[in-house]
Design a protein around this motif. Structure first.
Motif, short mmCIF file in Angstrom:
data_model
loop_
_atom_site.label_atom_id
_atom_site.label_comp_id
_atom_site.label_asym_id
_atom_site.label_seq_id
_atom_site.Cartn_x
_atom_site.Cartn_y
_atom_site.Cartn_z
N ALA A 1 10.67 5.36 -6.97
CA ALA A 1 10.79 5.83 -5.63
C ALA A 1 9.82 5.22 -4.78
CB ALA A 1 10.48 7.35 -5.54
N ALA A 2 8.55 4.94 -4.87
CA ALA A 2 7.48 4.48 -3.96
C ALA A 2 7.85 2.99 -3.89
CB ALA A 2 6.23 4.54 -4.47
N LYS A 3 8.12 2.43 -4.98
CA LYS A 3 8.78 0.87 -4.96
C LYS A 3 9.84 0.69 -3.75
CE LYS A 3 9.19 -2.95 -7.75
NZ LYS A 3 9.87 -3.58 -9.12
N SER A 4 10.76 1.38 -3.99
CA SER A 4 11.97 1.62 -3.07
C SER A 4 11.44 1.67 -1.87
CB SER A 4 13.10 2.76 -3.35
OG SER A 4 13.74 2.38 -4.66
N ALA A 5 10.45 2.75 -1.51
CA ALA A 5 10.01 3.16 -0.19
C ALA A 5 9.38 1.89 0.35
CB ALA A 5 9.20 4.22 -0.10
#
Ligand code: 5RP
Length: 221
Positions: free
Chosen positions: A14-18
């Motif tokens: 999720a952090a990589k997408s953010a």
């Protein structure tokens, strides 16, 4: 003993997408918690102008990366705030404050144009309220506020040994019926002595990045 977070891979995804929403030259609003920590690890790859932090813990981590910390009062409206949540419903309403940073989180969220919420799939619920609502209270008002919360059907539990960044205490409140998140958020704010509560319906997410075993789903509200 090392505690392994079973959701770590999803939080990292999720952090990589953010990170794809973060632009060079930005002053980024940064939340608090284990999911945000995954994002912070990635921020070294971006050339941020700086960040506005939602807690002392996050501030220390950002500073350690050499990211300049700005006072919210000095920067005006932010384009983007990124944070996690304890629960999020299908309209983007959230419960936050498991880490006790709810007040500063809500302030930075309110001062931002968009709020990206990163969650693993266990946090998406059809109705908010299994997770207790953290309520930040002025220390002197603790017992009074607890009695008012009981009148609303809640079961407040004093978070022993925890003091917020603003020097206040937290009542984690179970069993509140959150049929209408906005209404309850307002009712809780109206109790004298309450500084802020962990229902984020007025400062709901604009985008949710939900990570599961099959990838990251983006939902715009
Ligand atoms: C802290 C928060 C956090 O966003 C929330 O508790 C989620 O934390 P984590 O990413 O560790 O599950 O509101 O006050």
């Amino acid at each position: 003993m090392t505690i392994i977070d079973p959701k770590l891979a999803q939080k990292q995804a999720a952090a990589k997408s953010a990170l794809t929403y973060v632009e060079d030259g930005m002053i980024l609003g940064v939340g608090t918690g284990s999911t945000v920590n995954c994002l912070i690890e990635l921020l070294a790859s971006v050339n941020l102008k700086g960040a506005v932090s939602s807690s002392k813990v996050t501030e220390d981590k950002l500073r350690a990366l050499g990211i300049e910390i700005y006072d919210l009062n000095a920067v005006g409206e932010l384009d983007l705030y990124i944070d996690g949540a304890d629960e999020i419903d299908r309209l983007g309403n959230m419960i936050k404050g498991g880490g006790g940073a709810l007040t500063r989180e809500k302030i930075v969220a309110a001062a931002s144009k968009s709020f990206i919420c990163m969650v693993d799939d266990s946090k998406v619920v059809s109705k908010l309220g299994k997770f207790p609502v953290a309520i930040e209270v002025l220390p002197q008002a603790r017992s009074y506020v607890a009695r008012e919360l009981v009148k609303l059907g809640g079961e407040p539990v004093y978070r022993e040994g925890f003091i917020t960044d603003y020097g206040n205490v937290i009542l984690d409140t179970y069993d509140l019926d959150i049929d209408n998140p906005k209404d309850l958020e307002e009712k809780l704010n109206n109790i004298v002595g309450v500084v802020c509560n962990g229902i984020f319906a007025h400062q709901s997410a604009t985008i949710m990045l939900k990570a599961s075993d099959i990838g990251v789903e983006t939902k715009e509200f």
